[in-house]
Design a protein around this motif. Structure first.
Motif, PDB file in Angstrom:
ATOM      1  N   ASP A   1       0.716  -1.214   0.261  1.00 13.57           N
ATOM      2  CA  ASP A   1      -0.044  -0.150  -0.027  1.00 13.57           C
ATOM      3  C   ASP A   1       1.054   1.310   0.069  1.00 13.57           C
ATOM      4  N   LEU A   2       2.037   0.630   0.886  1.00 13.45           N
ATOM      5  CA  LEU A   2       2.793   2.046   0.703  1.00 13.45           C
ATOM      6  C   LEU A   2       3.423   2.769  -0.342  1.00 13.45           C
TER       7      LEU A   2
ATOM      8  N   ILE B   1       4.239   3.620  -7.381  1.00  8.77           N
ATOM      9  CA  ILE B   1       5.234   2.353  -7.500  1.00  8.77           C
ATOM     10  C   ILE B   1       4.084   1.537  -8.594  1.00  8.77           C
ATOM     11  N   GLU B   2       4.276   1.329 -10.183  1.00  5.68           N
ATOM     12  CA  GLU B   2       3.778   0.817 -10.593  1.00  5.68           C
ATOM     13  C   GLU B   2       2.677  -0.820  -9.637  1.00  5.68           C
ATOM     14  N   ASP B   3       2.341  -1.575 -10.132  1.00  5.50           N
ATOM     15  CA  ASP B   3       1.314  -2.595 -10.245  1.00  5.50           C
ATOM     16  C   ASP B   3       2.614  -3.722 -10.364  1.00  5.50           C
ATOM     17  N   ARG B   4       3.245  -3.320 -11.556  1.00  2.00           N
ATOM     18  CA  ARG B   4       3.827  -4.645 -11.854  1.00  2.00           C
ATOM     19  C   ARG B   4       5.478  -5.008 -11.618  1.00  2.00           C
ATOM     20  N   VAL B   5       6.055  -3.748 -10.259  1.00  3.50           N
ATOM     21  CA  VAL B   5       7.026  -4.429  -9.583  1.00  3.50           C
ATOM     22  C   VAL B   5       6.503  -4.776  -8.255  1.00  3.50           C
ATOM     23  N   ILE B   6       5.382  -3.466  -7.752  1.00  4.83           N
ATOM     24  CA  ILE B   6       4.621  -4.184  -6.426  1.00  4.83           C
ATOM     25  C   ILE B   6       4.582  -5.865  -6.270  1.00  4.83           C
TER      26      ILE B   6
ATOM     27  N   LEU C   1      12.468   2.276  -3.891  1.00  2.00           N
ATOM     28  CA  LEU C   1      11.889   1.676  -2.829  1.00  2.00           C
ATOM     29  C   LEU C   1      12.127   2.757  -2.105  1.00  2.00           C
ATOM     30  N   HIS C   2      13.379   2.624  -1.391  1.00  2.00           N
ATOM     31  CA  HIS C   2      13.973   3.548  -0.688  1.00  2.00           C
ATOM     32  C   HIS C   2      13.311   4.993   0.136  1.00  2.00           C
ATOM     33  N   GLU C   3      12.673   5.878  -1.101  1.00  2.64           N
ATOM     34  CA  GLU C   3      12.160   7.237  -1.184  1.00  2.64           C
ATOM     35  C   GLU C   3      10.866   6.805  -0.740  1.00  2.64           C
ATOM     36  N   ALA C   4      10.396   5.630  -1.662  1.00  2.17           N
ATOM     37  CA  ALA C   4       8.531   5.513  -0.824  1.00  2.17           C
ATOM     38  C   ALA C   4       8.933   5.016   0.961  1.00  2.17           C
TER      39      ALA C   4
END
Length: 514
Positions: free
Chosen positions: A97-98, A104-109, A131-134
């Protein structure tokens, strides 16, 4: 303070590191994987005390509990980059969710939770900065694939294993009943009986209401939980002793109604001998109503129903041989004062080889205390400070536990143990004299069961050590009490020996006896 550089490199941590390394392969540490591998690779995770406690508190199966405990450790105890790596290589998906909130795109998630470890690694390295910035972190340079596989992942899983072990012994507690290893038959993990104990006390039903606040007068409030279970100090001490591997019989009066039958079945399930119970026909089971707060504070109202259900002094007369054949007798003030006196007299008939006597003076008798000659027949009294008011020396207007304790020793009590605040103060007429056992802090208040665990553990230690009492035995009993406190709010938090030894072996502190 001790050096903890190698504190968590115990075999348990190494085993868990190996388990986590196995679980990261293929589809990761998923619920399906935990369910499929519960008898193989996942077994050490499922057998953790913390996993069993999670399962009991949240009413889920062990695989779900193991997944929950690992996820909590990643969220609460793993920091920075290691948290991101742990989430990805184990396919936990804790930050999906974060990630969406930060574009960040769903394909990455979805790739971070793929059933291929190689794809998860590739996605982690390819989106390292994002990922770090998120997560609100400043990213460094991503490691190489070789460094990630060979160094970073091992460090992350090793740290996660350490945190899982740390969670085993923290003050928030863990499940006291240890699942047996394959092939073991005892569900409580107890050793073969090494001593014979008789407990003489009460058997009631506890009706426990759990609430966040007490209602004001002439108002009501909602309870968030309710439990109806066997209770009473006699029952609790008998079960606590059985959990520690002792051969235990309970002497108590039990009604023959459905609640009395439930008490008997519960005792048998816990390995307590019920052949010495006095079953009272056409009687109603005594009850204790308990209002319990979230952190263990409680108030209680007792309905003992002693007009119908009680142990009389004459009920003890047929137990002389039973007392002669046992190693320790545990007595509580739940039974009438005359019955306590008669029990002590019978135990002391065989002075040369009589059993040890451990007495719990709760609740104090409202009209009078027990006579001086009965006090002289007590080897160990385990009392809360507030229960000792009746034994104040003459002329003492203000209650002070210290002179009261010394007064009891003068009356003939050999050793007085006053538990409180996670530790215990010992007054002894032996060479030990007076000393304090360090506390095991907990966010929970001491429950009524904690002292019962202390009494049972004290009996076990005295039997194991041929009746010798020392600082080590006091520490062991205090650790058992701490386990029972820490394992609140389980309905039965009595520890077994493995649980107590684990707490002592991983404690930050050591005691060097004089």
């Amino acid at each position: 303070m001790a050096d903890h550089g190698d504190e968590w490199d115990a075999p348990n941590a190494l085993v868990l590191t190996h388990v986590l390394e196995k679980m990261r392969a293929r589809d990761g540490l998923t619920l399906t994987r935990l369910q499929d591998d519960r008898g193989q690779a996942a077994a050490p995770l499922l057998q953790l005390h913390a996993t069993q406690r999670f399962a009991n508190v949240y009413k889920v199966d062990l695989p779900s509990a193991a997944h929950g405990v690992v996820s909590q450790c990643v969220l609460e105890t793993i920091d920075g980059t290691h948290r991101i790596v742990a989430d990805a290589i184990l396919a936990l998906g804790l930050f999906s969710d974060l990630h969406r909130e930060h574009g960040i795109e769903d394909r990455v998630i979805q790739s971070l939770r793929a059933d291929s470890l190689g794809l998860r690694r590739q996605t982690l390295l390819g989106n390292w900065r994002r990922l770090h910035e998120a997560m609100g972190l400043t990213p460094g340079e991503p490691p190489s694939d070789r460094t990630l596989r060979g160094t970073t992942e091992h460090e992350v899983l090793r740290e996660l294993a350490r945190q899982l072990i740390r969670r085993e012994v923290t003050s928030v507690g863990s499940r006291s009943v240890v699942l047996p290893a394959p092939g073991e038959g005892n569900p409580n993990g107890a050793v073969s009986p090494t001593g014979r104990v008789i407990v003489v006390g009460g058997a009631v039903m506890d009706a426990t209401f759990r609430t966040k606040k007490l209602p004001q007068s002439e108002t009501s409030s909602e309870a968030y939980g309710f439990d109806l279970s066997p209770g009473g100090k006699g029952v609790s001490q008998a079960v606590a002793a059985a959990r520690l591997g002792l051969d235990v019989s309970l002497v108590a009066a039990v009604a023959d109604d459905r609640f009395g039958q439930e008490i008997i079945h519960y005792l048998r399930d816990e390995g307590v001998n019920t052949s010495l119970l006095k079953v009272v026909r056409q009687a109603r089971t005594p009850f204790t109503g308990i209002i319990e707060m979230e952190l263990g504070d409680s108030i209680a109202v007792n309905w003992r129903n002693q007009m119908e259900v009680r142990l009389d002094a004459r009920d003890m007369d047929g137990l002389s041989q039973e007392f002669t054949d046992c190693d320790a007798v545990l007595v509580t003030f739940e039974i009438p004062r005359e019955t306590v006196q008669r029990t002590l007299e019978l135990v002391h008939r065989g002075e040369e080889d009589r059993p040890l006597v451990i007495v719990t003076p709760g609740q104090p008798y409202p009209d009078d205390d027990i006579p001086r000659h009965s006090l002289s027949q007590i080897d160990y009294m385990v009392a809360h400070a507030w229960e000792l008011g009746r034994y104040s020396p003459p002329g003492q207007d203000r209650f002070d536990p210290d002179p009261v304790a010394r007064h009891l020793l003068a009356y003939g009590v050999e050793t007085l143990c006053i538990p409180g605040n996670g530790g215990c103060t010992i007054y002894s007429s032996t060479d030990l004299q007076t000393f304090s056992v360090p506390s095991f802090p907990s966010i929970y208040k001491e429950s009524s069961a904690a002292r019962d665990a202390f009494c049972a553990a004290l009996a076990a230690q005295l039997i194991d050590n041929e009746r010798t009492f020392s600082e080590e035995q006091a520490l062991w009993a205090t650790a058992a009490m701490a386990c029972a406190t820490a394992d609140f709010p389980l309905s039965n938090s009595m520890p077994d020996r493995r649980r107590v030894e684990a707490l002592l072996s991983r404690s930050r502190f050591t005691v060097k006896p004089h």
